[in-house]
Design an enzyme around this catalytic site. Structure first.
Site: not given
Lengths: 346, 346, 346, 346
Positions: C148-150
């Site tokens: 995921g980006c986070y």
């Protein structure tokens, strides 16, 4: 609803213009009670849907408002739908109806039907007053057609010019730039943040032809003031929330008849001297000058080399272009000062 | 500087166009070494000043570059100042100089001096090639005048029309919208975030008259292609970082001679068939379509009612409008593919 | 599809990450052919849906791609749906599948089901490689779970700290700020321009409790590196299109054990020395430093008074946080340089 | 100046807070005359410098205001400079001075000098009332220190928690996000549109250490309410014009003592029951909820897993964080309703 003062109803209160109406009427000293209906939001708190509004109360179904008890109603449905409600309200005896849709802006049913389809209450068209008071005065009757935001900016800038130069005008082109609230609250790819942000685009072009419904409204209303050629109207979507700027190019039959910029500013000052919300401005107007106000700011410049007159007009599309003008129209129709409840928006 | 490949110098590398040049040349397969000068930033790391650039090296004083060792130089000073450096570089034997200022865009010294003041090297004006290759081809000589960003968008859209309709054109109005990087990197009230954000304004209007220096550049270059009337040019500042959209209104002497939108798209496709960075587009172009690319996207529409042709042209002002075009011009002048090092910007 | 080179399939190519994948793979020197499927857009041109993409071809139905001919597939469906397609592709013999959904990021089915519901292919969980190569290396198997980006931003900043300080860490809070593309391409009130613009808000809070699905991903992956307490994760939506910044607060059991900022930067430099897309940065990172790049920029500061370590991590959510990492993962799995086709994104 | 009503002076009226003060005082029913001074803009029309202000009058030199005739003065100079003017005004007999600088916010001269340098009027420090009325009540004396915008948001959210949990609180971290108007009107690279737009960055970090001058103000004022540990304060610059959001993380000595989110909202409702401009809000606050209002919107959430309390606080930095609070403070000090002239900002 209850309490003293005017009882106001808002039909189609769930959109952006509706939310502004709620804000303005909640702070209006003569409005004592307000019913706000929205089919989509009925049962939800107004400040739940628009959390920036510090108002009590819920959206209700239209049937939830006792129309017979209303002193004034604002209708902000889509075209076609709006006229049906307007007719019911007038038939039900509401003394003043301000319609924010396009349904009563075009006085001739033939023109309306060319751009919008069948009209549900054509018999009311002749009764409607076009609510741009700075050009057409206050309404004497019960039905006011609140102007479109683009026509508001255009007609305010052009009327003084058409009034004086009329037949000499050969060409009018309106380059219009609008914030996204003008495209409505409904989510779509067009209004998705990522589509709009860091971009600008023209719109209202179909099959290689321009065709925005505001064009006939502008032409018809200007022709009440003076001779006006066919108008070219090219709208663009801006990455801002609210506000509108129109850059209008006017060409005359003979370039030597071009007025000076100062002269045009003088016409504005003269024609709008008795009105509080329209002002001549000697520099280039910025949308930020009028955002969150009910003001229209007008300016002019001349291109002597190419023989053209440039007019600039800036308004907040949700205030002077919609809800602010609607309240101003109500004020005038009911004999109040035009800026009652709008003093902080001058 | 050292290494194999071309040795490139950038003069005035501290501005936005300079930063883009650094980025593009750092990734260019034929450039082996790069010297970047900036009086204001000399001694500071390039990636300290522009932290989005992943490049090594420091800004140096212009004297810190051995000009005699350069194969190609890019000059991006302000007008007047740029010409002085260009002359020195050419006199010093640099084989190719691409000037990004306005100094060599106007071929006649009289016109230059009317808009910019005295020219420091008027004898070079006739030697400069106007570097819009899709209209005027590649340069054969050592000096290329990189076009202004506004003229790039305007001439690409108008040249095919002027070429075919020339004498029939009565009026041309360019409504231009530009992101803030077009106003330069120097801080000012005009470029302060709070001034620009949530607003749009026209600019380049002085004392009620339009007067943008890009106007003569557009007119003169279009007249090399065909008859062109005086052009009205109205720039506006947008609340975006980069990108430009021009909405151009063309009126003919006789409305019945108006071409169709499809016909104009066909002209674009035909005239630009052999070029990679200019494309005809059948819908309305958005700035987001071309931002961060070296592309120009052109479109057309017709307003039959009012008898006008509308052209739309979108570019990234820092790439196709400045640094991208400069590298493209270098490529063509040196016999490389026009998109060498720019492939990811198509 | 045809031509030489790798044959790549993109499943769920209609979203923002899909569009970036199309752009990157279209320019990848080892990719010869590409099939892009989207149920919603099948039959429409890719560059019609994403007009900023200068690519040929149409979206097709997933059935329109001959999966047996694929060398590599990227899957970007929603969670649950993605795993079904991944399983089909692996069963069909595709040699490498990079899944961009959450379906294979959590290695234990119990944890997955707590946050996402039933998993359609739990037997594949143990086979998936968590594709954050700078921490966990290249994949040796056919299935890569793209982070995921986070979590990408968080783990890159925290792993070197957890590796060294592990058991001493008492508290970790991640204040995360993301552009709107992180919320997906689907229009909604949440992503309407007028909602997002000129605002910021926390989200992922339900009934007064924080609960973002990225929390377990961050914790589980960090615990592979060292002891890690429960992590608090508070995401916020920013009025920008792309990019993410995390400000991470780490408290130790004993304040006197706090490292200096320079020491932490040294850990970053050391741990990521052999990787091209992660860098230690001595000043505060801006999202603009990494937008439109595949870079992660890491920094650190210390609050000695209050005894806390601050970490800063910035990535482009669509590149290093999604499509860029996916191509980097493909490169590494296939034995290419990690930046092949991504050189201009360093 | 002339007319009936209060005679108000604004010193340092050329900044953003000054412009808001002009707007608010121009519409205040008890203010009869206003003198606005600005050394930089003296002689220029107020509405020339801030064209969105529909007010008459010019900026004057400070000497151009007859201070002895003033009923109330607002001082908005930079720190150090402000105290000099405040002292002169009080010595000259002005009955009420509201200082918007940092000069009278820190009650101990030693702390002031640690962060700001020498204080020009230390003898006045003890007389100043810290003007956050919802926590510290109305002023009884002639000198009010208007709080900083960040401390306003922080203290409003934290005071009810500190009041009840004081000694149990182990750690407080404030992640603060502010619009660009908080950085002032002076043009700089930091406030250039292109720097700020499409980005976010932390600031106030020097040599790897956090050090924002608002930290001691927050700590000292909270300690008047209850025990408070050292506070970590991390500000970030947002690409919006106005508004601020703080996400505050509170850790207790024992996680089991954590209150519920509803309980905290109850504390807010209770403590601020008699005040109009502070409200508990059950969902996540957005900056857009409070922009262009004088409201503070507070909310809370709990991370039970990690044992932390999250507080959210949103204000408009120019209104509740500066000019709105200043007028509210004036109202209370003079015995008016707190929202007099601010009714449309609730």
């Amino acid at each position: 609803m209850g309490g003293v003062g005017l009882r106001a109803g808002i039909y189609g209160g769930g959109g952006f213009a509706g939310a502004e109406l709620v804000r303005l009427l909640a702070g209006h000293p003569e409005v004592g009670a307000m019913g706000v209906c929205s089919r989509g939001y009925a049962g939800r708190g107004i400040s739940e849907v628009y959390p920036q509004l510090a108002v009590e109360g819920e959206y209700v179904e239209p049937e939830g408002i006792d129309a017979s008890a209303l002193d004034v109603a604002f209708v902000a449905y889509g075209h076609g739908e709006s006229a049906v409600t307007v007719k019911e309200l007038l038939d039900g005896g509401v003394g003043l109806v301000v319609d924010l849709s396009a349904d009563f802006r075009l006085p001739e049913v033939e023109v309306y039907e060319e751009w919008y389809g069948e009209h549900p209450a054509p018999e009311l068209l002749a009764e409607a007053h076009y609510g741009l008071p700075e050009v057409f005065g206050a309404s004497g009757g019960p039905l006011i057609a609140n102007p479109g935001c683009y026509p508001t900016a255009a007609i305010l800038a052009l009327a003084p010019v058409v009034r004086r130069l009329g037949a000499q005008i050969r060409s009018v082109t309106i380059n219009a730039l609008s914030g996204v609230s003008g495209a409505g609250a409904k989510p779509s790819v067009k209004t998705h943040f990522v589509t709009v942000n860091e971009s600008v685009s023209p719109y209202g072009i179909t099959g290689g032809s321009t065709s925005h419904r505001h064009t006939p409204e502008i032409e018809i209303m200007l022709r009440r003031v003076g001779e006006t050629p066919e108008v070219t109207f090219v709208p663009h979507l801006l990455p801002i929330s609210r506000g509108e700027l129109e850059t209008i190019v006017v060409e005359l039959e003979r370039a030597q008849d071009l007025p000076g910029a100062e002269e045009v500013l003088g016409w504005y000052a003269e024609d709008y001297a008795s009105w509080k919300f329209v002002e001549a401005f000697s520099g280039p107007p910025h949308i930020s000058h009028v955002a969150n106000t009910n003001r229209a700011r007008l300016s002019a410049a001349v291109d002597r080399r190419a023989g053209k007159l440039l007019l600039f007009s800036a308004v907040d599309n949700l205030l002077k272009g919609a809800a602010g003008a609607a309240v101003q129209n109500m004020n005038l129709a009911l004999g109040f000062e035009e800026d009652l409840g709008l003093e902080h928006l001058i």
